[in-house]
Design a protein around this motif. Structure first.
Motif, PDB file in Angstrom:
ATOM      1  N   LEU A 116     -15.102  -0.716  12.521  1.00 41.66           N
ATOM      2  CA  LEU A 116     -15.588  -0.030  11.278  1.00 41.66           C
ATOM      3  C   LEU A 116     -14.722   1.166  11.304  1.00 41.66           C
ATOM      4  O   LEU A 116     -14.454   1.456  10.101  1.00 41.66           O
ATOM      5  N   THR A 117     -14.001   1.812  12.195  1.00 39.66           N
ATOM      6  CA  THR A 117     -12.803   2.696  11.937  1.00 39.66           C
ATOM      7  C   THR A 117     -11.847   2.194  11.473  1.00 39.66           C
ATOM      8  O   THR A 117     -11.468   2.702  10.247  1.00 39.66           O
ATOM      9  N   PHE A 118     -11.827   0.677  11.982  1.00 39.01           N
ATOM     10  CA  PHE A 118      -9.914   0.434  11.100  1.00 39.01           C
ATOM     11  C   PHE A 118     -10.236  -0.559   9.786  1.00 39.01           C
ATOM     12  O   PHE A 118      -9.413   0.415   8.718  1.00 39.01           O
ATOM     13  N   LEU A 119     -12.226  -0.254   8.976  1.00 41.98           N
ATOM     14  CA  LEU A 119     -12.324  -1.195   8.345  1.00 41.98           C
ATOM     15  C   LEU A 119     -12.208   0.328   7.593  1.00 41.98           C
ATOM     16  O   LEU A 119     -11.496   0.757   6.229  1.00 41.98           O
ATOM     17  N   ALA A 120     -12.782   1.268   7.227  1.00 48.54           N
ATOM     18  CA  ALA A 120     -13.017   2.584   7.084  1.00 48.54           C
ATOM     19  C   ALA A 120     -11.235   3.345   6.551  1.00 48.54           C
ATOM     20  O   ALA A 120     -11.111   3.616   5.606  1.00 48.54           O
ATOM     21  N   GLY A 121     -10.761   3.402   7.797  1.00 49.05           N
ATOM     22  CA  GLY A 121      -9.295   3.763   8.072  1.00 49.05           C
ATOM     23  C   GLY A 121      -8.181   2.664   6.720  1.00 49.05           C
ATOM     24  O   GLY A 121      -7.530   3.469   5.321  1.00 49.05           O
ATOM     25  N   GLY A 122      -8.518   1.462   6.188  1.00 50.32           N
ATOM     26  CA  GLY A 122      -7.866   0.694   5.554  1.00 50.32           C
ATOM     27  C   GLY A 122      -8.101   1.551   4.160  1.00 50.32           C
ATOM     28  O   GLY A 122      -7.232   1.501   3.329  1.00 50.32           O
ATOM     29  N   MET A 123      -9.199   1.372   3.707  1.00 47.43           N
ATOM     30  CA  MET A 123      -9.772   2.374   2.794  1.00 47.43           C
ATOM     31  C   MET A 123      -8.997   3.512   1.926  1.00 47.43           C
ATOM     32  O   MET A 123      -8.989   3.857   1.529  1.00 47.43           O
ATOM     33  N   VAL A 124      -9.040   3.986   2.988  1.00 45.35           N
ATOM     34  CA  VAL A 124      -8.642   5.304   3.251  1.00 45.35           C
ATOM     35  C   VAL A 124      -7.013   5.293   2.603  1.00 45.35           C
ATOM     36  O   VAL A 124      -6.174   5.642   1.433  1.00 45.35           O
ATOM     37  N   ALA A 125      -6.388   4.401   3.275  1.00 42.21           N
ATOM     38  CA  ALA A 125      -4.796   3.881   2.713  1.00 42.21           C
ATOM     39  C   ALA A 125      -4.909   3.036   1.437  1.00 42.21           C
ATOM     40  O   ALA A 125      -3.796   3.238   0.629  1.00 42.21           O
ATOM     41  N   ALA A 126      -5.554   2.602   1.040  1.00 42.15           N
ATOM     42  CA  ALA A 126      -5.778   2.609   0.156  1.00 42.15           C
ATOM     43  C   ALA A 126      -5.706   2.859  -1.217  1.00 42.15           C
ATOM     44  O   ALA A 126      -5.437   2.669  -2.542  1.00 42.15           O
ATOM     45  N   ALA A 127      -6.867   4.082  -1.048  1.00 41.24           N
ATOM     46  CA  ALA A 127      -6.871   4.770  -2.108  1.00 41.24           C
ATOM     47  C   ALA A 127      -5.951   5.739  -2.073  1.00 41.24           C
ATOM     48  O   ALA A 127      -5.520   6.603  -2.771  1.00 41.24           O
ATOM     49  N   LEU A 128      -4.848   6.464  -1.313  1.00 44.80           N
ATOM     50  CA  LEU A 128      -3.971   7.047  -1.574  1.00 44.80           C
ATOM     51  C   LEU A 128      -3.108   6.188  -2.273  1.00 44.80           C
ATOM     52  O   LEU A 128      -2.943   7.166  -3.226  1.00 44.80           O
ATOM     53  N   LEU A 129      -2.921   5.325  -2.505  1.00 46.01           N
ATOM     54  CA  LEU A 129      -1.992   4.315  -2.654  1.00 46.01           C
ATOM     55  C   LEU A 129      -2.425   4.342  -4.546  1.00 46.01           C
ATOM     56  O   LEU A 129      -1.651   4.122  -5.276  1.00 46.01           O
ATOM     57  N   ALA A 130      -3.912   3.309  -4.547  1.00 47.49           N
ATOM     58  CA  ALA A 130      -4.468   3.993  -5.672  1.00 47.49           C
ATOM     59  C   ALA A 130      -4.481   5.348  -6.572  1.00 47.49           C
ATOM     60  O   ALA A 130      -3.969   5.405  -7.993  1.00 47.49           O
ATOM     61  N   THR A 131      -4.282   6.313  -5.943  1.00 48.09           N
ATOM     62  CA  THR A 131      -4.457   8.127  -6.540  1.00 48.09           C
ATOM     63  C   THR A 131      -3.315   7.437  -6.881  1.00 48.09           C
ATOM     64  O   THR A 131      -3.129   8.299  -8.077  1.00 48.09           O
ATOM     65  N   PHE A 132      -1.772   7.462  -6.216  1.00 51.99           N
ATOM     66  CA  PHE A 132      -0.223   7.351  -5.689  1.00 51.99           C
ATOM     67  C   PHE A 132      -0.425   6.729  -8.058  1.00 51.99           C
ATOM     68  O   PHE A 132      -0.034   7.119  -8.653  1.00 51.99           O
ATOM     69  N   ARG A 133      -0.456   5.373  -7.636  1.00 50.97           N
ATOM     70  CA  ARG A 133       0.195   4.313  -9.464  1.00 50.97           C
ATOM     71  C   ARG A 133      -0.779   5.254  -9.897  1.00 50.97           C
ATOM     72  O   ARG A 133      -1.327   5.085 -11.752  1.00 50.97           O
ATOM     73  N   ASN A 134      -2.669   5.641 -10.163  1.00 54.47           N
ATOM     74  CA  ASN A 134      -2.679   6.343 -11.111  1.00 54.47           C
ATOM     75  C   ASN A 134      -2.278   7.790 -11.755  1.00 54.47           C
ATOM     76  O   ASN A 134      -2.664   7.258 -13.219  1.00 54.47           O
TER      77      ASN A 134
END
Length: 332
Positions: A75-93
């Motif tokens: 669960l921790t690494f799944l949520a951590g991956g979600m946080v990292a993906a959100a960082l990339l999506a925010t930058f690309r937006n």
């Protein structure tokens, strides 16, 4: 070979510091034309929600390590991956958006001055793009792929004169609100803030027709608009003698039409000496607006400015601009 002195080194260090500050914070209006937001301009940090989420992940990781919980690790690494993906999506937006200056408006002191920028989305859809000036409320916009949208920014205009837009931030926290990406643009846009018109200003000064205006052809197409308080210097044939005879007080007749009252000549030197500079400017502003409402041509004579008799939007703007840019030092 000569070496630079201490003064030269200090100058170089100061210049380098100014360049770094300009590159990082965009304090000076250095963006003259279209600006495309690239990685060198974009900053990204976690929002308070993101900080709370990351703190929760740290606690989850420590708990999983302490109790050897495989599901906790997952669960921790799944949520951590979600946080990292959100960082990339925010930058690309935000990356790839093009910002351009369009124009600046006009306002009266005490109101808000509006500036207009243009945002182009490029090849991707942009969601929740927020544009904010140094003051005032931010504006948000969604941009479909290949779209260009104007966006208005209003900032308070407390006093007359030139008012610059200043530094503008373009930001986004899409998609999850746990990261905020932003960039600064600083265009050399400035608008004009006119003096606020005087509340309860006296009526327009009477026009100058010469010594006799009673049956002049200038008054052939005028209509009686009403009475106003008598002012010293009003022509005798304009005095409302019937009102005087009834004991109602001293009043002067006021006319409307192409010849009603003649052509007002607004002279700085003819203002009461007891008025300060700002009050004079506010009264002149009220008179200019009154002349426009009644479609009467007027002239304006101030220290350093002499506008001939004319009327229309261009003449009104020229007169109000001269009033807005008049030096602040008191001139009698």
């Amino acid at each position: 070979m000569t070496t630079p002195g201490i003064a030269g080194l200090q100058t170089q260090a100061r210049s380098w510091t100014q360049r770094v500050r300009q590159r990082v914070w965009r304090l000076a209006p250095g963006d003259v034309e279209r600006v495309v937001l690239r990685h060198s301009r974009i900053y990204i940090l976690p929002t308070p929600r993101g900080v709370a989420l990351m703190a929760t992940l740290v606690i989850m990781l420590l708990t999983a390590m302490n109790y050897a919980l495989s599901l906790g690790y997952a669960l921790t690494f799944l949520a951590g991956g979600m946080v990292a993906a959100a960082l990339l999506a925010t930058f690309r937006n935000l990356a790839g958006i093009a910002a351009s200056p369009l124009g600046a408006g006009e306002a009266f002191a005490g109101g808000e001055l509006e500036f207009t920028l243009s945002l182009a989305s490029g090849s991707r859809q942009r969601i929740g793009i927020t544009v904010a000036g140094r003051q005032g409320l931010p504006s948000s916009v969604d941009l479909p792929p290949g779209a260009t949208r104007p966006i208005a920014i209003s900032i308070p205009a407390p006093k007359r004169g030139r008012l610059g837009l200043g530094r503008v931030s373009v930001s986004s926290n899409f998609p999850l609100g746990i990261w905020r990406a932003w960039a600064y643009v600083h265009f050399p846009l400035s608008g004009t803030v006119f003096p606020a018109p005087e509340a309860g200003a006296p009526p327009l000064p009477p026009g100058r027709h010469g010594s006799y205006v009673g049956r002049s052809s200038r008054l052939a197409d005028t209509e009686l608009a009403g009475l106003r308080e008598y002012e010293r210097g009003d022509a005798q044939n304009r005095i409302a003698w019937k009102a005087v005879a009834r004991g109602a007080g001293w009043y002067s007749k006021q006319f409307e039409g192409t010849g009603g009252g003649g052509t007002p000549e607004l002279h700085w030197a003819e203002m009461p000496v007891s008025l300060d500079t700002e009050t004079r400017l506010s009264r002149f502003t009220a008179w200019v607006l009154a002349a426009e409402r009644t479609a009467r041509p007027f002239s304006l004579h101030m220290p350093g400015t002499a506008l001939p008799v004319a009327q229309g939007a261009a003449h009104r703007r020229a007169a109000l601009t001269a009033l807005a840019l008049f030096p602040s030092a008191s001139v009698r």
